[in-house]
Design an enzyme around this catalytic site. Structure first.
Site, mmCIF file in Angstrom:
data_model
loop_
_atom_site.group_PDB
_atom_site.id
_atom_site.type_symbol
_atom_site.label_atom_id
_atom_site.label_comp_id
_atom_site.label_asym_id
_atom_site.label_seq_id
_atom_site.Cartn_x
_atom_site.Cartn_y
_atom_site.Cartn_z
ATOM 1 N N VAL A 151 74.853 1.594 20.098
ATOM 2 C CA VAL A 151 75.636 0.454 20.571
ATOM 3 C C VAL A 151 76.466 0.874 21.779
ATOM 4 O O VAL A 151 77.255 1.825 21.716
ATOM 5 C CB VAL A 151 76.537 -0.090 19.444
ATOM 6 C CG1 VAL A 151 77.406 -1.233 19.968
ATOM 7 C CG2 VAL A 151 75.680 -0.566 18.272
ATOM 8 N N LYS A 152 76.262 0.132 22.869
ATOM 9 C CA LYS A 152 76.967 0.453 24.112
ATOM 10 C C LYS A 152 78.249 -0.364 24.173
ATOM 11 O O LYS A 152 78.232 -1.598 24.041
ATOM 12 C CB LYS A 152 76.074 0.056 25.278
ATOM 13 C CG LYS A 152 75.992 1.031 26.393
ATOM 14 C CD LYS A 152 74.889 0.552 27.318
ATOM 15 C CE LYS A 152 74.983 1.218 28.648
ATOM 16 N NZ LYS A 152 74.065 0.588 29.590
ATOM 17 N N VAL A 153 79.366 0.336 24.382
ATOM 18 C CA VAL A 153 80.677 -0.313 24.388
ATOM 19 C C VAL A 153 81.397 0.112 25.664
ATOM 20 O O VAL A 153 81.436 1.300 25.998
ATOM 21 C CB VAL A 153 81.505 0.132 23.156
ATOM 22 C CG1 VAL A 153 82.857 -0.550 23.138
ATOM 23 C CG2 VAL A 153 80.744 -0.147 21.850
ATOM 24 N N ALA A 204 72.101 -0.697 23.453
ATOM 25 C CA ALA A 204 72.245 -2.157 23.519
ATOM 26 C C ALA A 204 73.734 -2.452 23.690
ATOM 27 O O ALA A 204 74.554 -1.982 22.898
ATOM 28 C CB ALA A 204 71.728 -2.782 22.226
#
Ligand code: E4P
Length: 225
Positions: free
Chosen positions: A82-84, A56
């Protein structure tokens, strides 16, 4: 090589999951925009279908905003990653989320050095974008190959996830390059399943099977080959 589905469409995830080949899902703001509604709700539904990693993506520009969005996504389900996006703020957010025990996927990687730094900061998934590099006449697969070598040579605690896959050949090449994961749109997964010789072979076997049920027909047709 693990296969992730690159989509936020629930029906697509249900379909591919039934085939037994999906190990996780990646989403991004563009894929989510095609679905609409609440991102948290969409993520919740995806996590009910698969217990593999579900990426996400945060969109905040500052570290505090990234941390806040990342924590919110991580609270949705235990398998959220968590996509950063790669960058100075992104690396700091990755390092801080790692310290909190939240897994991250560093996205928008276009060089092996970016991937090396993301792994050092603590990202568990490194996403080089193959298709977007090919689009500007650079070899996306070279970045995958280099990054896999770096991760394995230095025993980094990260997996290389080939992203921005545009056609079935990219998948074969990613597997040969040693990518740990490829994230694939449903359309390309379908292209990987089908082959004209498989389809015509099935049709012929069915025809022969039917002919056996009617001996006169069988004699005429099999004899004619
Ligand atoms: C997945 O993690 C990426 O966001 C996605 O593969 C990007 O694909 P695109 O370059 O086709 O938009």
């Amino acid at each position: 090589m693990k296969i992730f589905l690159d989509t936020a469409e629930i029906d697509e995830i249900r379909t591919a999951s039934r085939w037994g080949v999906v190990n996780g899902v990646t989403t991004n703001p563009t894929l989510f925009a095609k679905v609409g509604g609440s991102y948290d709700d969409v993520l919740r539904q995806i996590c009910q279908i698969t217990n593999g990693p579900v990426s996400a993506e945060v969109v905040a520009e500052d570290v505090d905003g990234m941390l806040q969005q990342g924590r919110q996504f991580a609270a949705v389900a235990p398998n959220i990653v968590v996509k950063v996006a790669m960058g100075e703020q992104g690396l700091e957010a990755i390092a801080r989320l790692r310290a909190e025990g939240i897994k991250t996927n560093c996205t928008l990687i276009f060089s092996a050095n970016q991937g090396l730094l993301a792994a050092k900061a603590g990202a568990s998934l490194l996403s080089p974008f193959v298709g977007r590099l090919d689009d500007i006449n650079q070899s996306g697969m070279d970045v995958v190959r280099e990054l896999v070598t770096i991760v394995e040579t230095h025993h980094l605690d990260a997996e290389v996830l080939a992203a921005s896959i545009r056609h079935p050949r990219h998948v074969t090449e990613a597997a040969l390059a040693g990518a740990h994961i490829a994230t694939i749109p449903l359309k390309i997964l379908r292209q990987m399943i089908h082959h004209p010789l498989t389809e015509s072979g099935i049709a012929l076997f069915r025809e022969d099977w039917r002919a056996v049920q009617s001996p006169r027909l069988e004699h005429a047709r099999v004899g004619a080959r």
